[in-house]
Design a protein around this motif. Sequence first.
Motif, mmCIF file in Angstrom:
data_model
loop_
_atom_site.group_PDB
_atom_site.id
_atom_site.type_symbol
_atom_site.label_atom_id
_atom_site.label_comp_id
_atom_site.label_asym_id
_atom_site.label_seq_id
_atom_site.Cartn_x
_atom_site.Cartn_y
_atom_site.Cartn_z
ATOM 1 N N VAL A 281 -5.686 10.575 88.418
ATOM 2 C CA VAL A 281 -5.571 12.209 87.785
ATOM 3 C C VAL A 281 -5.181 13.290 88.854
ATOM 4 C CG1 VAL A 281 -7.291 11.282 86.014
ATOM 5 C CG2 VAL A 281 -8.091 12.698 87.960
ATOM 6 N N VAL A 282 -4.696 14.319 88.215
ATOM 7 C CA VAL A 282 -4.757 15.557 88.839
ATOM 8 C C VAL A 282 -5.497 16.557 88.047
ATOM 9 C CG1 VAL A 282 -3.211 17.462 89.841
ATOM 10 C CG2 VAL A 282 -2.224 14.934 89.788
ATOM 11 N N MET A 283 -6.541 17.272 88.664
ATOM 12 C CA MET A 283 -7.044 18.214 87.959
ATOM 13 C C MET A 283 -7.108 19.419 88.672
ATOM 14 S SD MET A 283 -11.026 17.379 86.322
ATOM 15 C CE MET A 283 -10.679 15.658 86.180
ATOM 16 N N ASP A 284 -7.105 20.835 87.825
ATOM 17 C CA ASP A 284 -6.901 21.880 88.449
ATOM 18 C C ASP A 284 -7.955 22.791 87.758
ATOM 19 O OD1 ASP A 284 -5.399 24.373 86.624
ATOM 20 O OD2 ASP A 284 -4.629 22.172 86.158
ATOM 21 N N GLY A 285 -8.357 24.019 88.561
ATOM 22 C CA GLY A 285 -9.382 24.767 87.838
ATOM 23 C C GLY A 285 -10.010 25.564 89.208
ATOM 24 N N ARG A 286 -11.403 25.726 88.893
ATOM 25 C CA ARG A 286 -12.156 26.776 89.895
ATOM 26 C C ARG A 286 -13.227 26.136 90.687
ATOM 27 N NH1 ARG A 286 -9.401 29.746 86.421
ATOM 28 N NH2 ARG A 286 -8.755 31.731 86.993
ATOM 29 N N ASP A 287 -13.583 24.928 90.268
ATOM 30 C CA ASP A 287 -14.720 24.144 90.691
ATOM 31 C C ASP A 287 -14.578 22.725 90.704
ATOM 32 O OD1 ASP A 287 -14.964 23.857 88.118
ATOM 33 O OD2 ASP A 287 -17.251 24.214 88.148
ATOM 34 N N ILE A 288 -13.346 22.455 90.796
ATOM 35 C CA ILE A 288 -12.794 20.986 90.713
ATOM 36 C C ILE A 288 -13.184 20.333 91.778
ATOM 37 C CG2 ILE A 288 -11.230 19.162 90.043
ATOM 38 C CD1 ILE A 288 -11.702 21.236 87.895
ATOM 39 N N GLY A 289 -12.916 20.586 93.154
ATOM 40 C CA GLY A 289 -13.430 19.832 94.438
ATOM 41 C C GLY A 289 -14.708 20.126 94.656
ATOM 42 N N THR A 290 -15.454 21.062 94.275
ATOM 43 C CA THR A 290 -16.811 21.502 94.581
ATOM 44 C C THR A 290 -17.637 20.812 93.627
ATOM 45 O OG1 THR A 290 -16.694 23.626 93.330
ATOM 46 C CG2 THR A 290 -16.282 23.787 96.009
ATOM 47 N N VAL A 291 -17.210 20.887 92.268
ATOM 48 C CA VAL A 291 -18.585 20.509 91.311
ATOM 49 C C VAL A 291 -17.938 19.016 90.682
ATOM 50 C CG1 VAL A 291 -19.559 20.860 89.342
ATOM 51 C CG2 VAL A 291 -19.388 22.883 91.251
ATOM 52 N N VAL A 292 -16.724 19.384 89.855
ATOM 53 C CA VAL A 292 -16.239 18.206 88.963
ATOM 54 C C VAL A 292 -16.016 16.752 89.678
ATOM 55 C CG1 VAL A 292 -14.874 17.721 87.100
ATOM 56 C CG2 VAL A 292 -15.643 20.019 87.495
ATOM 57 N N LEU A 293 -15.001 16.930 90.754
ATOM 58 C CA LEU A 293 -14.613 15.800 91.808
ATOM 59 C C LEU A 293 -14.938 16.140 92.880
ATOM 60 C CD1 LEU A 293 -11.029 15.241 89.885
ATOM 61 C CD2 LEU A 293 -13.321 14.279 89.348
#
Length: 220
Positions: free
Chosen positions: A125-137
């Motif tokens: 997957v590719v996921m974008d947002g504001r906290d993907i690398g810090t919280v979600v993934l």
Amino acid sequence: MKKGYNIAIDGPAGAGKSTIAKQIAKKMNFIYVDTGAMYRAMALHLIRKGIRPADEEQIAKACAEADISIEYRDGEQVVLLSGENVNPFLRTEEVGNMASYSSAVPAVREKLVELQQRLAAKADVVMDGRDIGTVVLPDADVKVYLTASSATRAKRRYLELEEKGEAADLAVIEQDIIDRDYRDMHREHSPLRQAADAVLVDSSDLTIDQVVERITALCR
């Protein structure tokens, strides 16, 4: 155990995250996880349960049983709610209004993060947002913090509005972007910040193709 290959793209509003993420997903044959569409699917679930937008207690209870996922079928992104393709129902005003209310309920966010993590565990997957690398993934294989100067982002937005024939003030747009950056970076829950292991990509002087190439090179 994580099996999917995950790319996390974070950054401020107007940096081009969704545009870039979609192109990378297409180029690499990954799933682009449209988190906004997942929030709308949750809103549809709540509407079908007969829950009112202001009833946070019932929203929190009902969201726990929602099963939302994303697949690609015949080249089209399909949002699934309990296995049903709900694409035709996601863009109504009623769903948009419910999503605006329900997305602010902490239980809804927790549930969707759980579903997004489950999706990322079994698919590329590719996921974008504001906290993907810090919280979600937090364990994503590649993390990118995509940004651009406030002036560049304002100009992009100005040109978009101009193309639609809408009047716009460049200075006002830039100030709005600066204000939004501040709010996103200082909010209590999951503030916008660059993950310690994320690669900074500034798109101010790059074309879309150049940004896509730079990020896919990181994956290689």
